[in-house]
Design a protein around this motif. Structure first.
Motif, PDB file in Angstrom:
ATOM      1  N   VAL A   1       0.818  -1.223   0.000  1.00  0.00           N
ATOM      2  CA  VAL A   1       0.000   0.000   0.000  1.00  0.00           C
ATOM      3  C   VAL A   1       0.846   1.264   0.000  1.00  0.00           C
ATOM      4  CG1 VAL A   1      -1.944  -1.170   1.095  1.00  0.00           C
ATOM      5  CG2 VAL A   1      -0.316   0.079   2.512  1.00  0.00           C
ATOM      6  N   ASN A   2       2.141   1.129   0.292  1.00  0.00           N
ATOM      7  CA  ASN A   2       3.018   2.296   0.296  1.00  0.00           C
ATOM      8  C   ASN A   2       4.018   2.310  -0.860  1.00  0.00           C
ATOM      9  OD1 ASN A   2       2.389   3.881   2.856  1.00  0.00           O
ATOM     10  ND2 ASN A   2       2.674   1.817   3.688  1.00  0.00           N
ATOM     11  N   HIS A   3       3.948   1.330  -1.744  1.00  0.00           N
ATOM     12  CA  HIS A   3       4.929   1.276  -2.831  1.00  0.00           C
ATOM     13  C   HIS A   3       4.777   2.504  -3.730  1.00  0.00           C
ATOM     14  CE1 HIS A   3       7.241  -0.032  -6.307  1.00  0.00           C
ATOM     15  NE2 HIS A   3       7.771  -0.955  -5.524  1.00  0.00           N
ATOM     16  N   PRO A   4       5.872   3.163  -4.079  1.00  0.00           N
ATOM     17  CA  PRO A   4       5.785   4.392  -4.875  1.00  0.00           C
ATOM     18  C   PRO A   4       5.043   4.235  -6.202  1.00  0.00           C
ATOM     19  CG  PRO A   4       8.002   4.110  -3.996  1.00  0.00           C
ATOM     20  CD  PRO A   4       7.258   2.850  -3.665  1.00  0.00           C
ATOM     21  N   ALA A   5       5.136   3.056  -6.810  1.00  0.00           N
ATOM     22  CA  ALA A   5       4.489   2.842  -8.103  1.00  0.00           C
ATOM     23  C   ALA A   5       3.000   2.539  -7.984  1.00  0.00           C
ATOM     24  CB  ALA A   5       5.183   1.698  -8.851  1.00  0.00           C
ATOM     25  N   LEU A   6       2.516   2.353  -6.749  1.00  0.00           N
ATOM     26  CA  LEU A   6       1.133   1.924  -6.545  1.00  0.00           C
ATOM     27  C   LEU A   6       0.292   2.965  -5.816  1.00  0.00           C
ATOM     28  CD1 LEU A   6       1.909  -1.739  -5.375  1.00  0.00           C
ATOM     29  CD2 LEU A   6       1.674  -0.877  -7.713  1.00  0.00           C
ATOM     30  N   GLN A   7       0.806   4.173  -5.685  1.00  0.00           N
ATOM     31  CA  GLN A   7       0.129   5.191  -4.873  1.00  0.00           C
ATOM     32  C   GLN A   7      -1.245   5.578  -5.405  1.00  0.00           C
ATOM     33  OE1 GLN A   7       1.611   6.633  -1.737  1.00  0.00           O
ATOM     34  NE2 GLN A   7       2.272   4.552  -2.211  1.00  0.00           N
ATOM     35  N   ASP A   8      -1.428   5.512  -6.702  1.00  0.00           N
ATOM     36  CA  ASP A   8      -2.695   5.952  -7.285  1.00  0.00           C
ATOM     37  C   ASP A   8      -3.599   4.791  -7.684  1.00  0.00           C
ATOM     38  OD1 ASP A   8      -1.935   8.635  -7.045  1.00  0.00           O
ATOM     39  OD2 ASP A   8      -0.856   8.560  -8.960  1.00  0.00           O
ATOM     40  N   VAL A   9      -3.206   3.567  -7.351  1.00  0.00           N
ATOM     41  CA  VAL A   9      -3.992   2.388  -7.722  1.00  0.00           C
ATOM     42  C   VAL A   9      -5.032   2.117  -6.638  1.00  0.00           C
ATOM     43  CG1 VAL A   9      -3.910  -0.066  -8.305  1.00  0.00           C
ATOM     44  CG2 VAL A   9      -1.998   1.430  -8.931  1.00  0.00           C
ATOM     45  N   PRO A  10      -6.322   1.974  -6.996  1.00  0.00           N
ATOM     46  CA  PRO A  10      -7.339   1.675  -5.980  1.00  0.00           C
ATOM     47  C   PRO A  10      -7.193   0.265  -5.432  1.00  0.00           C
ATOM     48  CG  PRO A  10      -8.306   1.668  -8.176  1.00  0.00           C
ATOM     49  CD  PRO A  10      -6.904   2.153  -8.333  1.00  0.00           C
ATOM     50  N   PHE A  11      -7.453   0.118  -4.128  1.00  0.00           N
ATOM     51  CA  PHE A  11      -7.385  -1.169  -3.446  1.00  0.00           C
ATOM     52  C   PHE A  11      -8.799  -1.607  -3.068  1.00  0.00           C
ATOM     53  CE2 PHE A  11      -3.267   0.882  -2.381  1.00  0.00           C
ATOM     54  CZ  PHE A  11      -2.410  -0.054  -2.949  1.00  0.00           C
ATOM     55  N   VAL A  12      -9.246  -2.717  -3.633  1.00  0.00           N
ATOM     56  CA  VAL A  12     -10.566  -3.267  -3.338  1.00  0.00           C
ATOM     57  C   VAL A  12     -10.390  -4.532  -2.509  1.00  0.00           C
ATOM     58  CG1 VAL A  12     -12.671  -4.254  -4.302  1.00  0.00           C
ATOM     59  CG2 VAL A  12     -11.587  -2.304  -5.434  1.00  0.00           C
ATOM     60  N   LEU A  13     -11.054  -4.585  -1.364  1.00  0.00           N
ATOM     61  CA  LEU A  13     -10.915  -5.703  -0.448  1.00  0.00           C
ATOM     62  C   LEU A  13     -11.950  -6.794  -0.717  1.00  0.00           C
ATOM     63  CD1 LEU A  13     -10.570  -3.540   2.771  1.00  0.00           C
ATOM     64  CD2 LEU A  13      -8.708  -4.620   1.526  1.00  0.00           C
ATOM     65  N   GLU A  14     -11.473  -8.032  -0.703  1.00  0.00           N
ATOM     66  CA  GLU A  14     -12.347  -9.211  -0.748  1.00  0.00           C
ATOM     67  C   GLU A  14     -12.026 -10.090   0.467  1.00  0.00           C
ATOM     68  OE1 GLU A  14     -12.711  -9.923  -5.538  1.00  0.00           O
ATOM     69  OE2 GLU A  14     -10.936 -10.665  -4.495  1.00  0.00           O
ATOM     70  N   THR A  15     -11.773  -9.438   1.575  1.00  0.00           N
ATOM     71  CA  THR A  15     -11.393 -10.135   2.800  1.00  0.00           C
ATOM     72  C   THR A  15     -12.598 -10.842   3.423  1.00  0.00           C
ATOM     73  OG1 THR A  15     -11.640  -7.968   3.851  1.00  0.00           O
ATOM     74  CG2 THR A  15      -9.409  -8.697   3.366  1.00  0.00           C
ATOM     75  N   PRO A  16     -12.344 -11.828   4.281  1.00  0.00           N
ATOM     76  CA  PRO A  16     -13.467 -12.539   4.912  1.00  0.00           C
ATOM     77  C   PRO A  16     -14.149 -11.678   5.974  1.00  0.00           C
ATOM     78  CG  PRO A  16     -11.372 -13.349   5.760  1.00  0.00           C
ATOM     79  CD  PRO A  16     -11.035 -12.398   4.652  1.00  0.00           C
TER      80      PRO A  16
END
Length: 282
Positions: A247-262
């Motif tokens: 979640v902190n990687h410089p290349a991933l800052q603008d990528v949305p994170f969608v959770l499919e957690t239990p």
């Protein structure tokens, strides 16, 4: 907790009682992006969303600034299949999904490549391109092909599978990486160094310009086991250090994170959304 305004994080939400309820549910979780099924993912049943509900979904999404949204296709869709009947059902379902996404103002439709069931890797990938190229994709919708855990003859476990499909399709396809799937397929996401190497390999095989979304899930099983079973963020085999690195990687800052957690052990989607915000460094 992070106050990073650029962080887009949300969960898979239900459309029960009306598709607009997914927006309300997302807000209850503290999410600002998300994913839905447009109909039951376990049967060949097309979406049945009326115009009034679709308008309400679009209005609520705009009012609260929620997005991007992703429509996840039925689990029955198999793009890689060599079987004509299953190919036709998969194509029909894909067409319904992209048309529904356009009605809802949703920009992404996410699909697994599926299993080649004897056609071979190259044959399966060619089959997937063939189906996707037969879909009439609305101008405001982009199809995402998702990384897979790679069990059996399922394709998408290796990044080059995704890159080849994107390269060979005449559509401008993009990609959704599922962290639990990538881990199960053998990619190391448990350390900052492992995440760096994985991101570099993805960029080489697919291209970071094609990375549209992450399914941010921890895993209940070890790396390379090809077992797909999700865990709460930071509490699985990938672990807190790995999740923090993603979640902190410089290349991933603008990528949305969608959770499919239990939803188990007293922990809900809301807990996982908050956990991601806590892991994000400001």
């Amino acid at each position: 907790m992070s106050t990073d305004d650029t962080l887009r994080v949300g969960a898979h939400t239900s459309i029960a009682g009306g598709v607009q309820n997914a927006v309300t549910e997302q807000l209850e979780y503290g999410g600002n992006c998300g994913q839905i099924f447009s109909s039951s993912p376990q049967v060949w049943a097309g979406p049945s969303i009326d115009d009034e509900d679709a308008a309400a979904f679009r209005d609520l999404t705009a009012e609260h600034g929620v997005g991007p949204w992703v429509v996840h296709t039925s689990y029955l869709v198999n793009l890689c299949t060599p079987k004509d009947g299953l190919r036709e059902k998969s194509l029909h379902s894909m067409q319904e999904e992209v048309d529904t996404a356009s009605r809802l103002g949703i920009e992404y439709v996410n699909v697994h490549l599926g299993a080649h069931t004897g056609a071979g890797v190259e044959g399966g990938l060619a089959n997937a391109v063939s189906v996707l190229d037969d879909v009439e994709v609305p101008d405001d919708v982009t199809i995402l092909v998702e990384s897979d855990a790679g069990s059996g003859t399922k394709l998408g476990g290796q990044f080059w599978h995704l890159g080849q499909v994107c390269d060979e399709s005449h559509h401008d396809l993009e990609v959704c990486v599922d962290t639990a799937h990538a881990w199960a397929a053998g990619y190391d996401l448990s350390t900052p160094e492992g995440v760096d190497e994985t991101v570099e390999e993805f960029d080489s095989e697919v291209g970071l310009d094609r990375l549209a979304c992450f399914h941010l899930n921890d895993s209940k099983h070890g790396r390379g086991t090809n077992k797909d079973e999700h865990a709460h963020v930071g509490l699985g085999e990938i672990g807190e250090e790995g999740m923090r690195a993603v979640v902190n990687h410089p290349a991933l800052q603008d990528v949305p994170f969608v959770l499919e957690t239990p939803t188990e052990d007293g922990k809900s989607f809301e807990w996982n959304v908050q956990r991601v915000r806590e892991l994000r460094e400001t």
